[in-house]
Write a protein that holds these residues in place. Structure first.
Motif, PDB file in Angstrom:
ATOM      1  N   LEU A   1       1.237  -0.952  -0.348  1.00  0.00           N
ATOM      2  CA  LEU A   1      -0.131   0.234   0.062  1.00  0.00           C
ATOM      3  C   LEU A   1       1.277   1.509   0.261  1.00  0.00           C
ATOM      4  N   ASN A   2       0.733   1.719  -0.672  1.00  0.00           N
ATOM      5  CA  ASN A   2       1.384   3.731  -0.575  1.00  0.00           C
ATOM      6  C   ASN A   2       0.314   4.927  -0.878  1.00  0.00           C
ATOM      7  N   PHE A   3       0.671   5.463   0.211  1.00  0.00           N
ATOM      8  CA  PHE A   3      -0.287   6.763   0.346  1.00  0.00           C
ATOM      9  C   PHE A   3       0.577   7.851   0.380  1.00  0.00           C
ATOM     10  N   ARG A   4      -0.699   9.205  -0.438  1.00  0.00           N
ATOM     11  CA  ARG A   4       0.076  10.088  -1.081  1.00  0.00           C
ATOM     12  C   ARG A   4      -0.762  11.364  -0.691  1.00  0.00           C
ATOM     13  N   THR A   5      -0.211  12.442   0.442  1.00  0.00           N
ATOM     14  CA  THR A   5      -0.644  13.176   0.038  1.00  0.00           C
ATOM     15  C   THR A   5      -0.285  14.681   0.012  1.00  0.00           C
ATOM     16  N   CYS A   6      -0.927  15.281   0.762  1.00  0.00           N
ATOM     17  CA  CYS A   6      -0.086  17.359   1.497  1.00  0.00           C
ATOM     18  C   CYS A   6       1.088  17.407   2.011  1.00  0.00           C
ATOM     19  N   PRO A   7       2.129  17.195   2.296  1.00  0.00           N
ATOM     20  CA  PRO A   7       2.948  17.163   3.400  1.00  0.00           C
ATOM     21  C   PRO A   7       2.055  18.015   4.407  1.00  0.00           C
ATOM     22  N   ARG A   8       1.941  18.465   4.666  1.00  0.00           N
ATOM     23  CA  ARG A   8       0.825  19.232   5.337  1.00  0.00           C
ATOM     24  C   ARG A   8       0.560  18.485   6.404  1.00  0.00           C
ATOM     25  N   HIS A   9      -0.337  17.203   5.642  1.00  0.00           N
ATOM     26  CA  HIS A   9      -1.141  16.352   6.536  1.00  0.00           C
ATOM     27  C   HIS A   9      -0.911  15.001   6.227  1.00  0.00           C
ATOM     28  N   ALA A  10       0.740  14.632   5.835  1.00  0.00           N
ATOM     29  CA  ALA A  10       0.977  13.612   5.805  1.00  0.00           C
ATOM     30  C   ALA A  10       1.307  12.881   7.239  1.00  0.00           C
ATOM     31  N   LEU A  11       1.754  13.168   8.160  1.00  0.00           N
ATOM     32  CA  LEU A  11       1.400  13.584   9.545  1.00  0.00           C
ATOM     33  C   LEU A  11       0.842  13.008  10.269  1.00  0.00           C
ATOM     34  N   GLU A  12      -0.680  13.603   9.981  1.00  0.00           N
ATOM     35  CA  GLU A  12      -1.821  13.898   9.994  1.00  0.00           C
ATOM     36  C   GLU A  12      -2.290  11.593   9.411  1.00  0.00           C
ATOM     37  N   LEU A  13      -1.850  11.822   8.681  1.00  0.00           N
ATOM     38  CA  LEU A  13      -2.230  10.639   7.659  1.00  0.00           C
ATOM     39  C   LEU A  13      -1.878   9.069   7.996  1.00  0.00           C
ATOM     40  N   ALA A  14      -0.301   9.497   8.463  1.00  0.00           N
ATOM     41  CA  ALA A  14       0.323   8.473   8.731  1.00  0.00           C
ATOM     42  C   ALA A  14      -0.406   7.636  10.421  1.00  0.00           C
ATOM     43  N   GLN A  15      -0.195   8.820  11.232  1.00  0.00           N
ATOM     44  CA  GLN A  15      -1.179   7.826  12.142  1.00  0.00           C
ATOM     45  C   GLN A  15      -2.281   7.425  12.184  1.00  0.00           C
ATOM     46  N   ILE A  16      -3.464   7.927  11.652  1.00  0.00           N
ATOM     47  CA  ILE A  16      -4.459   7.379  11.234  1.00  0.00           C
ATOM     48  C   ILE A  16      -4.702   5.547  10.083  1.00  0.00           C
ATOM     49  N   VAL A  17      -3.666   5.950   9.180  1.00  0.00           N
ATOM     50  CA  VAL A  17      -3.065   4.633   8.630  1.00  0.00           C
ATOM     51  C   VAL A  17      -2.669   3.685  10.154  1.00  0.00           C
ATOM     52  N   ASP A  18      -1.761   4.317  10.792  1.00  0.00           N
ATOM     53  CA  ASP A  18      -0.987   2.946  11.965  1.00  0.00           C
ATOM     54  C   ASP A  18      -2.404   2.831  12.715  1.00  0.00           C
ATOM     55  N   ALA A  19      -3.278   3.281  13.309  1.00  0.00           N
ATOM     56  CA  ALA A  19      -4.756   3.282  13.924  1.00  0.00           C
ATOM     57  C   ALA A  19      -5.120   2.503  13.584  1.00  0.00           C
ATOM     58  N   TYR A  20      -5.488   3.119  12.021  1.00  0.00           N
ATOM     59  CA  TYR A  20      -6.481   1.292  11.360  1.00  0.00           C
ATOM     60  C   TYR A  20      -5.613   0.109  11.477  1.00  0.00           C
ATOM     61  N   PHE A  21      -4.296   0.365  11.137  1.00  0.00           N
ATOM     62  CA  PHE A  21      -3.784  -1.610  11.052  1.00  0.00           C
ATOM     63  C   PHE A  21      -4.205  -2.102  12.261  1.00  0.00           C
ATOM     64  N   THR A  22      -3.459  -1.317  13.339  1.00  0.00           N
ATOM     65  CA  THR A  22      -3.336  -1.804  14.547  1.00  0.00           C
ATOM     66  C   THR A  22      -5.290  -2.326  15.307  1.00  0.00           C
ATOM     67  N   LYS A  23      -6.921  -1.378  15.162  1.00  0.00           N
ATOM     68  CA  LYS A  23      -7.787  -1.708  14.942  1.00  0.00           C
ATOM     69  C   LYS A  23      -7.751  -3.203  14.517  1.00  0.00           C
ATOM     70  N   LYS A  24      -7.184  -3.035  13.402  1.00  0.00           N
ATOM     71  CA  LYS A  24      -8.314  -4.366  12.826  1.00  0.00           C
ATOM     72  C   LYS A  24      -7.186  -5.423  13.053  1.00  0.00           C
ATOM     73  N   GLY A  25      -5.887  -5.460  14.334  1.00  0.00           N
ATOM     74  CA  GLY A  25      -4.975  -6.162  14.231  1.00  0.00           C
ATOM     75  C   GLY A  25      -4.111  -7.260  13.636  1.00  0.00           C
ATOM     76  N   PHE A  26      -3.642  -6.519  12.379  1.00  0.00           N
ATOM     77  CA  PHE A  26      -3.023  -6.662  11.436  1.00  0.00           C
ATOM     78  C   PHE A  26      -1.088  -7.617  11.794  1.00  0.00           C
ATOM     79  N   ASP A  27      -0.872  -7.692  11.398  1.00  0.00           N
ATOM     80  CA  ASP A  27       0.986  -8.225  12.478  1.00  0.00           C
ATOM     81  C   ASP A  27       1.690  -7.413  11.584  1.00  0.00           C
TER      82      ASP A  27
END
Length: 618
Positions: free
Chosen positions: A138-164
């Motif tokens: 998976l590859n995500f790209r957004t405005c650099p100003r929102h990259a940290l927010e996107l990273a945190q959201i993706v991390d939260a999603y993966f954790t929520k889904k219980g992925f390895d």
């Protein structure tokens, strides 16, 4: 026991000097250096042949796959790469449906381009619904100003889904320097976000954050050594900033990812990827990582848009296919094949399917994924790898002397260099020193644009007429074919002149010059009429006028122009433009008689055609 026969033992292997002696005989006195040695745009010479002794002082042939300095690739037992397709996300539900569809059609890597204003947990939840993220890159790209927010959201999603976390391969791209290069905007304040994003995703061993998009340079016309040298300097800039901010060097290097373009220079592009891994490994090694694996260079390759064309657009498939082969043999991590219709429309389902299948063809049918570094040991490619590494390293050191890549961008050094190359290449294309099949060489005589127009964008990459603020210089990304396309469309929309070939005299010469002239004039969309030959110039001129020709091109041999050209010109008597095909020795005599138009190999094709349009009132 099978009889082991040594083949060709009765033949004595010729020495290099014997080969050279034979070549000199065949050249019949011509200069070896001028006739056979190729001076590349990359700044080094390529010989007409190579032998084993040419590799005697090179270290690259001794390298092993999957081992430092990784010149032969990051893997030991296969050449697998991810087949990637990018999706510009307007609606997350629609993008999700498209992603699920193409995952069933051979894609195993998804690239999502998300607007900064759309970044939210709900958006990502909808976008990734039913996608089994542990087996998809998976590859995500957004405005650099929102990259940290996107990273945190993706991390939260993966954790929520219980992925390895150890199995997840993904990228949350952060590359503010690209915005400086492409938009001229000052994004330096955002660089402090890099260490935060890296820290947010540090528990994912296959995650990438800091991205280097030299495909931007490739699509602006950069030569291979420019893309290579700047990729190293760009990556080192980010790596140095991360380490200076206290990020562990192994983590920082592991999270780097390079997005490189692929041009049409088949063998040199293979060598580029090998040289890039070699040099990047050496750079990272200087930071003293604990693990040599941190020195691996992760590369996503994207076939170029710079050489794509609006006219004869199916030829783009030939270009992108050889580019994809170069990338595959070069050992990239993932690859995107640009759809053939990208210059003039949003990719269709058909063009996207063809782009996917181009990769699947070389993977599933040609088995490019089976053999690690198939080009290893090739005298030619090993030489190219070494030569590119040397020239790329020189450029890297030059940029370091300027204070690093960021400073060079602020000063406009990188932008000026790339833009100068772009201007030179457009000039070379105008003179046909650089060929674009179907555009400035062998155009389709009968093709019409049928409403196709080049996709345009401002420096910000959005279709708008607003003036963009540019505290820094920006890169011009004009495609190589654009000038010819604009001329041809203008001709098509205004008036399509008829060019008539008055072929006379020597059979071989008149046919060759007629073919040359037809190709020359068709580059502007002129209707060309070729002929088998005329007995007299009067017969040829009469036939031209009967065909309502706007241009009459006399095609003959140099010796015969002294006999035919002036009588034909006088008989035509200004009823159409008169052109001589070639640059005969009697040119000055012809000019003295009033003949002023000549087409030959030394002409600037683009400027000549613009001049003809002006004379014809087009």
């Amino acid at each position: 026991m099978a009889n082991k026969e040594k083949l060709f033992t009765e033949f004595t292997a010729p020495t290099t000097q014997e080969w050279l002696d034979k070549i000199q005989v065949d050249l019949k006195g011509a200069d070896f250096q001028k006739r056979l040695v190729w001076r590349t745009n990359e700044g080094f010479n390529v010989q007409p042949f190579y032998r084993r002794e040419d590799l005697a002082n090179l270290k690259t042939p001794d390298a092993l796959p999957g081992e430092f300095p990784f010149v032969r690739g990051n893997k030991k037992d296969n050449n697998e790469w991810y087949v990637r397709q990018n999706i510009a996300v307007e609606d997350p539900k629609e993008a999700n449906a498209k992603a699920l569809d193409i995952l069933n059609k051979g894609i195993d890597s998804l690239g999502f381009r998300i607007k900064g204003s759309d970044v939210s947990a709900e958006f990502i939840e909808t976008l990734l619904k039913d996608i089994y993220c542990e087996i998809v890159d998976l590859n995500f790209r957004t405005c650099p100003r929102h990259a940290l927010e996107l990273a945190q959201i993706v991390d939260a999603y993966f954790t929520k889904k219980g992925f390895d976390k150890a199995k997840l391969s993904f990228t949350v791209g952060f590359d503010p320097i690209e915005s400086i290069l492409t938009k001229g905007k000052d994004m330096t304040e955002l660089l402090a976000e890099g260490p935060k994003i890296v820290e947010a995703l540090k528990d994912y061993p296959k995650a990438h954050v800091m991205t280097v998009h030299t495909e931007t340079l490739n699509n602006a016309g950069a030569y291979i050594v420019q893309e290579l040298g700047y990729a190293l300097a760009w990556g080192n800039e980010y790596l140095q900033q991360l380490v200076d901010a206290g990020v562990d060097v192994d983590l920082a290097a592991r999270q780097m990812k390079f997005y490189m373009g692929v041009s049409e220079n088949y063998f040199m592009e293979i060598a580029k990827f090998r040289a890039a891994r070699l040099l990047w490994a050496q750079i990272v090694k200087q930071y003293e990582p604990k693990d040599d694996a941190s020195c691996k260079m992760t590369i996503n390759a994207t076939t170029s848009t710079y050489n794509q064309t609006l006219f004869d657009s199916y030829v783009n498939l030939l270009r992108s296919q050889t580019e994809a082969m170069s990338a595959a043999l070069g050992g990239v991590h993932s690859m995107v094949v640009t759809p053939f219709d990208a210059p003039y429309e949003k990719a269709t389902d058909f063009s996207e399917r063809i782009a996917r299948n181009q990769q699947l063809l070389i993977k599933e049918e040609a088995h490019f994924d089976r053999i690690v570094d198939a080009s290893a040991g090739s005298y030619y490619i090993e030489h190219l790898t070494d030569a590119l590494a040397q020239e790329g390293w020189k450029l890297f050191l030059k940029i370091e002397d300027e204070g690093g890549f960021l400073e060079a961008c602020k000063k406009g050094i990188v932008q000026d260099d790339i833009n100068a190359t772009n201007v030179k290449r457009h000039g070379d294309a105008a003179k046909r020193k650089e060929f674009l099949l179907g555009t400035n060489q062998f155009p389709n005589f009968t093709e019409k644009s049928e409403g196709k127009r080049a996709v345009s964008a401002c420096c910000c990459g959005t279709a708008t007429n607003e003036t963009c603020e540019r505290p820094f210089k920006a890169i011009d990304t004009t495609r190589l074919a654009a000038d010819f396309e604009d001329l041809r469309i203008h001709t098509e929309e205004t008036k399509v002149p008829v060019a008539f070939m008055l072929t006379i005299g020597n059979l071989a010469m008149r046919q060759a010059r007629a073919q040359f002239s037809c190709n020359f004039l068709a580059c502007a969309g002129y209707k060309v009429i070729d002929n088998l030959g005329f007995k007299t110039v009067e017969e040829g001129v009469d036939a031209a006028l009967e065909a309502k020709a706007d241009i009459v091109v006399i095609c003959s041999s140099d010796d015969e122009y002294a006999e035919y050209a002036i009588p034909a010109f006088k008989y035509l008597n200004g009823r159409a433009m008169f052109v001589v095909a070639g640059a005969p020795a009697c040119m000055e005599d012809l000019k003295a008689a009033g003949i002023e138009n000549f087409v030959h190999v030394k002409c600037n094709v683009l400027e000549t055609l613009k001049e003809y349009n002006q004379k014809l009132g087009i």
